[in-house]
Design an enzyme around this catalytic site. Structure first.
Site, short mmCIF file in Angstrom:
data_model
loop_
_atom_site.label_atom_id
_atom_site.label_comp_id
_atom_site.label_asym_id
_atom_site.label_seq_id
_atom_site.Cartn_x
_atom_site.Cartn_y
_atom_site.Cartn_z
N HIS A 1 0.83 -1.21 0.00
CA HIS A 1 0.00 0.00 0.00
C HIS A 1 0.86 1.26 0.00
O HIS A 1 2.05 1.22 0.32
CB HIS A 1 -0.92 -0.01 1.23
CG HIS A 1 -0.16 -0.01 2.52
ND1 HIS A 1 0.43 1.10 3.06
CD2 HIS A 1 0.11 -1.03 3.37
CE1 HIS A 1 1.03 0.80 4.19
NE2 HIS A 1 0.86 -0.51 4.41
N GLU B 1 -2.01 -7.04 7.63
CA GLU B 1 -0.73 -6.91 8.32
C GLU B 1 -0.78 -7.72 9.61
O GLU B 1 -1.85 -8.06 10.11
CB GLU B 1 -0.44 -5.43 8.62
CG GLU B 1 0.89 -5.16 9.28
CD GLU B 1 2.09 -5.61 8.45
OE1 GLU B 1 2.39 -6.83 8.46
OE2 GLU B 1 2.73 -4.76 7.82
#
Length: 179
Positions: free
Chosen positions: A7, A80
């Site tokens: 990202h 994550e």
């Protein structure tokens, strides 16, 4: 073939703060990185676009989606690592307050676990399960927008070098790399 993309930049990245699974959005620079990623991704043909459901990855995936004409499919396996009690904390604070844990993380001790969170082994197992599902789903080539920890775990696994190499993988924001 599967490609992984990290990202775009977030305020936490800029501050060197653990995000874990917190819903953090992109900075202006992160949005620009996502647009640059979309331009690079548009140079290829894709059959599938997947992403972590966390805000920063979803924002990036939505920008990429507009460039390649695919709707992102969120998958929790690409989130994550759960950073536990390190979440929201600056790296310098953790290093000062928990020097042994910080050292174990940076030395990528295979037994390392984020205090109150996930181990690197659990992160790797979850991510690999996701990659296998994408492969078996047949929508290849696929692009997965995810996180540095997921990409590091994937690299450690696919290069058969083990989690001891977790920190060896440099993964800048907005990058696109083959698995």
């Amino acid at each position: 073939m599967i490609f992984l993309a990290r990202h775009g930049e977030t305020p936490y990245n800029a501050e060197e703060r653990f995000q874990g699974q917190v819903a953090v959005g992109l900075t202006e620079r992160g949005v620009q990185q996502a647009h640059e990623l979309a331009a690079v991704a548009a140079e290829r043909e894709w059959a599938g676009l997947y992403c972590s459901p966390l805000r920063r990855a979803r924002q990036t995936a939505d920008i990429v989606a507009a460039g390649i004409g695919l709707e992102p499919i969120p998958d929790d396996r690409f989130m994550e690592a759960d950073a536990g009690t390190w979440t929201d904390r600056l790296y310098t604070e953790i290093e000062a307050d928990d020097p042994e844990g910080w050292a174990a993380y940076h030395e990528t001790d295979p037994d390392f676990r984020f205090p109150g969170g996930e181990s690197l082994e659990e992160l790797m197992e979850r991510a690999v399960d996701g990659f296998v599902a994408v492969t078996h789903g047949g929508r290849l080539p696929a692009l997965i927008v995810c996180h540095r920890g997921v990409i590091r775990a994937a690299r450690s696994h696919t290069h058969i070098r083990g989690l001891e190499t977790f920190m060896a993988w440099d993964v800048p924001n907005g990058t696109l790399e083959p698995l």
